[in-house]
Structures are given as structure tokens and as C-alpha cells.
Motif scaffolding. Structure first.
Motif, short mmCIF file in Angstrom:
data_model
loop_
_atom_site.label_atom_id
_atom_site.label_comp_id
_atom_site.label_asym_id
_atom_site.label_seq_id
_atom_site.Cartn_x
_atom_site.Cartn_y
_atom_site.Cartn_z
N THR A 174 -15.51 4.09 131.69
CA THR A 174 -16.46 5.09 132.15
C THR A 174 -16.42 6.32 131.27
O THR A 174 -17.11 7.29 131.53
CB THR A 174 -16.14 5.50 133.61
OG1 THR A 174 -14.81 6.00 133.65
CG2 THR A 174 -16.30 4.34 134.55
N VAL A 175 -15.61 6.29 130.23
CA VAL A 175 -15.42 7.43 129.36
C VAL A 175 -16.27 7.34 128.10
O VAL A 175 -16.82 8.32 127.64
CB VAL A 175 -13.92 7.57 128.99
CG1 VAL A 175 -13.70 8.72 128.04
CG2 VAL A 175 -13.09 7.74 130.23
N HIS A 176 -16.39 6.15 127.54
CA HIS A 176 -17.05 5.96 126.25
C HIS A 176 -18.45 5.37 126.41
O HIS A 176 -18.61 4.45 127.21
CB HIS A 176 -16.23 5.03 125.37
CG HIS A 176 -14.84 5.49 125.15
ND1 HIS A 176 -13.79 5.13 125.98
CD2 HIS A 176 -14.30 6.29 124.21
CE1 HIS A 176 -12.69 5.68 125.55
NE2 HIS A 176 -12.97 6.41 124.49
N ALA B 42 -14.26 2.60 122.30
CA ALA B 42 -13.39 2.25 123.43
C ALA B 42 -12.24 1.36 122.96
O ALA B 42 -11.09 1.56 123.37
CB ALA B 42 -14.19 1.54 124.51
N ILE B 43 -12.51 0.41 122.07
CA ILE B 43 -11.46 -0.47 121.55
C ILE B 43 -10.50 0.33 120.67
O ILE B 43 -9.28 0.14 120.73
CB ILE B 43 -12.08 -1.62 120.74
CG1 ILE B 43 -13.03 -2.45 121.60
CG2 ILE B 43 -11.01 -2.50 120.11
CD1 ILE B 43 -12.38 -3.23 122.69
#
Length: 121
Positions: free
Chosen positions: A11-13, A53-54
């Protein structure tokens, strides 16, 4: 995909942001060596565009593993027939382990450093 398929929920990126990352060629005995080594060709290193994200997960992987270990050690999980109840127990475990981490931070100078740097709001 370095060695295996990765699925992630964040939910951040944003889903469409990528960064350039230099990766090393995996060993021939790795899970997806045939597929991955084709992308590298004859080079031992190559630059790839990967989701942010990764990249963040790879950078902060130790913290995630420690949080998972903390959550697994003191779980409230119960067998449930309702899907939402499983999520409830999971989030209860996460919130209790995060609370434990924050309580430990209050005993050290790290909390003041985080507050001054603006990482905790």
C-alpha cells in the motif's frame, strides 16, 4: 525474477514505478536458471528495471524477516471458517509485534533519531 516468481502486496508503492538495479547472474543450479540466464547472456552482471516495491523489499529484507519471526513466535492465530477472521488474527499479530518493537524503541535513542529525521510522524 532473480531466482523465482515473486508476488507482493503493498500500500506504500505505486504499481507502475520502477528503478534500475544491477543484478548478478544466478548459479546454474538455481530454480529458474534456464530462464534467467538467457537474460544475462555472457555477462555476469546486468541492469534490469524492477518495481520499486521489490527493490525496497530487497533492501529492507532483514527487517521483514525479523518481524515475521517475531509475529510467528507469539501468534494469536486460530482456525477459522470465515476468511475475514483469518485476516483479523493476522493483523492482530502484526499490530502486537509492531507495538512490541515501538515499546523497545522508546527505551533507546533510536526513537528520538526517527522523530527528528521525520520518518515517524
Amino acid at each position: 525474477m532473480d531466482n523465482n516468481i515473486v508476488r507482493m502486496l503493498t500500500t506504500v508503492h505505486p504499481w507502475n514505478e520502477v528503478t534500475c538495479s544491477i543484478r548478478q547472474k544466478p548459479q546454474k543450479t538455481s530454480t529458474n536458471a534456464v530462464l534467467v540466464q538467457k537474460a544475462f547472456g555472457d555477462h555476469n552482471r546486468a541492469a534490469f528495471f524492477i518495481p520499486i516495491a521489490i527493490d525496497d523489499y530487497s533492501y529492507y529484507m532483514g527487517g521483514v524477516d525479523i518481524a515475521d519471526q517475531c509475529r510467528a513466535g507469539f501468534t494469536t492465530y486460530q482456525c477459522a471458517l470465515c476468511n475475514w477472521l483469518v485476516f483479523f488474527y493476522f493483523f492482530l499479530d502484526i499490530s502486537s509485534s509492531n507495538t512490541h518493537i515501538l515499546i523497545n524503541l522508546t527505551r533507546t535513542k533510536q526513537l528520538n533519531q526517527l522523530l527528528n529525521s521525520g520518518q515517524l510522524r
